[in-house]
Design an enzyme around this catalytic site. Structure first.
Site, PDB file in Angstrom:
ATOM      1  N   ARG A  86       0.829  -1.211   0.000  1.00 43.31           N
ATOM      2  CA  ARG A  86       0.000   0.000   0.000  1.00 43.31           C
ATOM      3  C   ARG A  86       0.862   1.259   0.000  1.00 43.31           C
ATOM      4  NH1 ARG A  86      -3.115   2.930   4.244  1.00 43.31           N
ATOM      5  NH2 ARG A  86      -4.902   3.907   3.194  1.00 43.31           N
ATOM      6  N   HIS A  90       0.621   4.271  -2.756  1.00 46.00           N
ATOM      7  CA  HIS A  90       0.400   5.669  -2.392  1.00 46.00           C
ATOM      8  C   HIS A  90       1.565   6.555  -2.807  1.00 46.00           C
ATOM      9  CE1 HIS A  90      -3.215   5.560   0.501  1.00 46.00           C
ATOM     10  NE2 HIS A  90      -3.228   4.458  -0.236  1.00 46.00           N
ATOM     11  N   ASP A  91       2.735   5.974  -2.969  1.00 38.49           N
ATOM     12  CA  ASP A  91       3.856   6.738  -3.510  1.00 38.49           C
ATOM     13  C   ASP A  91       3.656   6.990  -4.998  1.00 38.49           C
ATOM     14  OD1 ASP A  91       6.412   8.009  -3.530  1.00 38.49           O
ATOM     15  OD2 ASP A  91       7.308   6.171  -4.286  1.00 38.49           O
ATOM     16  N   GLU A 113       3.436  14.238   2.449  1.00 33.53           N
ATOM     17  CA  GLU A 113       2.287  13.374   2.186  1.00 33.53           C
ATOM     18  C   GLU A 113       1.879  12.503   3.368  1.00 33.53           C
ATOM     19  OE1 GLU A 113       3.467  11.257  -1.394  1.00 33.53           O
ATOM     20  OE2 GLU A 113       4.329  13.122  -2.166  1.00 33.53           O
ATOM     21  N   ASN A 119      -3.566   9.135   4.215  1.00 30.71           N
ATOM     22  CA  ASN A 119      -2.353   8.519   4.755  1.00 30.71           C
ATOM     23  C   ASN A 119      -2.221   8.604   6.271  1.00 30.71           C
ATOM     24  OD1 ASN A 119      -1.682   8.079   2.088  1.00 30.71           O
ATOM     25  ND2 ASN A 119      -0.258   9.791   1.953  1.00 30.71           N
ATOM     26  N   PRO A 188      -7.372   7.229  -4.454  1.00 29.73           N
ATOM     27  CA  PRO A 188      -8.791   6.847  -4.502  1.00 29.73           C
ATOM     28  C   PRO A 188      -9.420   6.864  -3.117  1.00 29.73           C
ATOM     29  CG  PRO A 188      -7.365   4.939  -4.861  1.00 29.73           C
ATOM     30  CD  PRO A 188      -6.480   6.131  -4.881  1.00 29.73           C
ATOM     31  N   HIS A 218      -6.495  -5.572  -2.187  1.00 30.15           N
ATOM     32  CA  HIS A 218      -7.271  -5.645  -0.955  1.00 30.15           C
ATOM     33  C   HIS A 218      -7.566  -7.087  -0.544  1.00 30.15           C
ATOM     34  CE1 HIS A 218      -8.927  -1.233  -1.058  1.00 30.15           C
ATOM     35  NE2 HIS A 218      -7.612  -1.308  -0.961  1.00 30.15           N
ATOM     36  N   ASP A 273      -4.871 -14.217  -2.665  1.00 34.16           N
ATOM     37  CA  ASP A 273      -5.701 -15.124  -3.448  1.00 34.16           C
ATOM     38  C   ASP A 273      -6.825 -14.327  -4.093  1.00 34.16           C
ATOM     39  OD1 ASP A 273      -7.576 -14.669  -1.397  1.00 34.16           O
ATOM     40  OD2 ASP A 273      -6.986 -16.481  -0.318  1.00 34.16           O
TER      41      ASP A 273
END
Length: 345
Positions: A86, A90-91, A113, A119, A188, A218, A273
């Site tokens: 993640r 985000h970078d 940031e 964040n 997002p 996710h 998975d």
């Protein structure tokens, strides 16, 4: 602060390494393929080559260092693999994969940031990247960028949790600034609509399908109550039993239990998975933006494909991660090789 003499030497050293890399390219590599068959990317603009072999001579132990440190981190806390993945996302989505997300604020220069709305109290794993960087600096000082370390760590953390591997192009340099505003507008939102998500990803060069593919990250990790509260209390497109279960750890009142965690994939939160997509078909997406992928819209068919075909998801995810790694990399003479990932030189 690092002396002007050192900065001049660091810039000269980077130029020399790049020049040597270009000199050493075989004729095969010049056609776009390395000696090991891996793709080499030529960045238009200044012509520096990004390559998975970029540090083979200047820092040959880089990959083994990253792998050993990520094994240590994930063994201590399996969630860390998802956290680093993640962090990389985000970078890259904020001004490219330039390591800017790792920078602490410099009050008289910029507000970074780390404390942006998406964040703050959420991104984690900075100390893992700092630990890797310390070992890399000991092995090959002022050579490997923090941006490249983060890119490698994201892949290694994913594979340690059963995910696919992918080619990581190397040779990025680090940003010397960061932007709170850019982080607040380029990531997002957890409550975004399908149209919002598609629009954002298309603006970054991704198709709607690739957006759905990358959302499959996710399958790993957790989310905070403050992010999924609106979905479990206000939306109709959610399995009632699932909503009731999530409400037990996430009170309706704002400010109470905001940091309480729930798995994004309740079936296998520590394993890569396709259960994430299967859960979406059962209306068990934790975030509103998750369930939007399977809600009578254009991505329903993609979700169904991945739900039934784990191999297709793995292949597409690896390809999308390779593509994401190519978002706006800084190359010489732009940027720098930070000696401390939290601070500019």
């Amino acid at each position: 602060m690092v002396s002007a003499t050192f900065l001049a030497m660091e810039r000269l050293g980077s130029w020399w390494r790049t020049a040597r890399r270009r000199r050493d390219l075989s004729e095969t590599e010049r056609r776009g393929e390395g000696n090991d068959g891996k793709k080499i990317v030529l960045i238009a603009g200044n012509g520096q080559l990004l390559s998975p072999n970029f540090y083979d001579r200047s820092c040959p132990d880089l990959l083994s260092i990253v792998q050993s440190e990520m094994r240590r981190a994930v063994a201590a806390e399996s969630r860390m693999g998802a956290s680093i993945l993640r962090l990389f996302f985000h970078d890259c989505f904020v001004n490219g994969c330039d390591g800017s997300v790792l920078l602490d604020d410099i009050p008289w220069l910029f507000v970074g940031e780390k404390n942006a709305i998406p964040n703050a109290r959420s991104l984690r794993g900075y100390e893992v990247i700092d630990g890797i960087k310390a070992r890399v600096e000991a092995a090959c000082a002022a050579t490997v960028s923090c941006a490249d370390i983060l890119a490698l760590a994201a892949r290694e953390g994913t594979t340690l949790l059963g995910g696919p591997s992918w080619t990581v192009q190397l040779g990025r340099r680090d940003a010397t600034t960061a932007s709170l505003n850019a982080a607040n507008t380029n990531l997002p939102p957890p409550n975004g609509t399908l149209d919002d998500l598609i629009s954002l990803f298309v603006s970054k060069g991704f198709s709607a399908r690739e957006m759905t593919t990358l959302s499959g990250a996710h399958t790993l990790g957790f989310s905070r109550c403050v992010s999924f509260r609106p979905h479990i209390y206000s939306d109709a497109d959610i399995d009632p039993a699932f909503a009731a279960q999530r409400r037990q750890g996430c009170p309706v009142a704002a400010g109470i239990g905001d940091d309480n965690l729930a798995p994004l994939d309740p079936t296998s939160p520590a394993g890569f998975d396709n259960a994430y997509y299967q859960n979406l078909m059962l209306r068990r997406g934790l975030l509103r933006s998750d369930q939007e992928l399977f809600n009578g819209g254009s991505q329903d068919s993609v979700v169904m494909t991945y739900s039934n075909n784990a191999a297709a998801f793995r292949v597409d995810f690896a390809a999308a991660m390779e593509k994401m790694g190519g978002m706006g990399p800084l190359t010489w003479p732009s940027g720098q090789i930070r000696l401390d990932c939290k601070r500019v030189n």
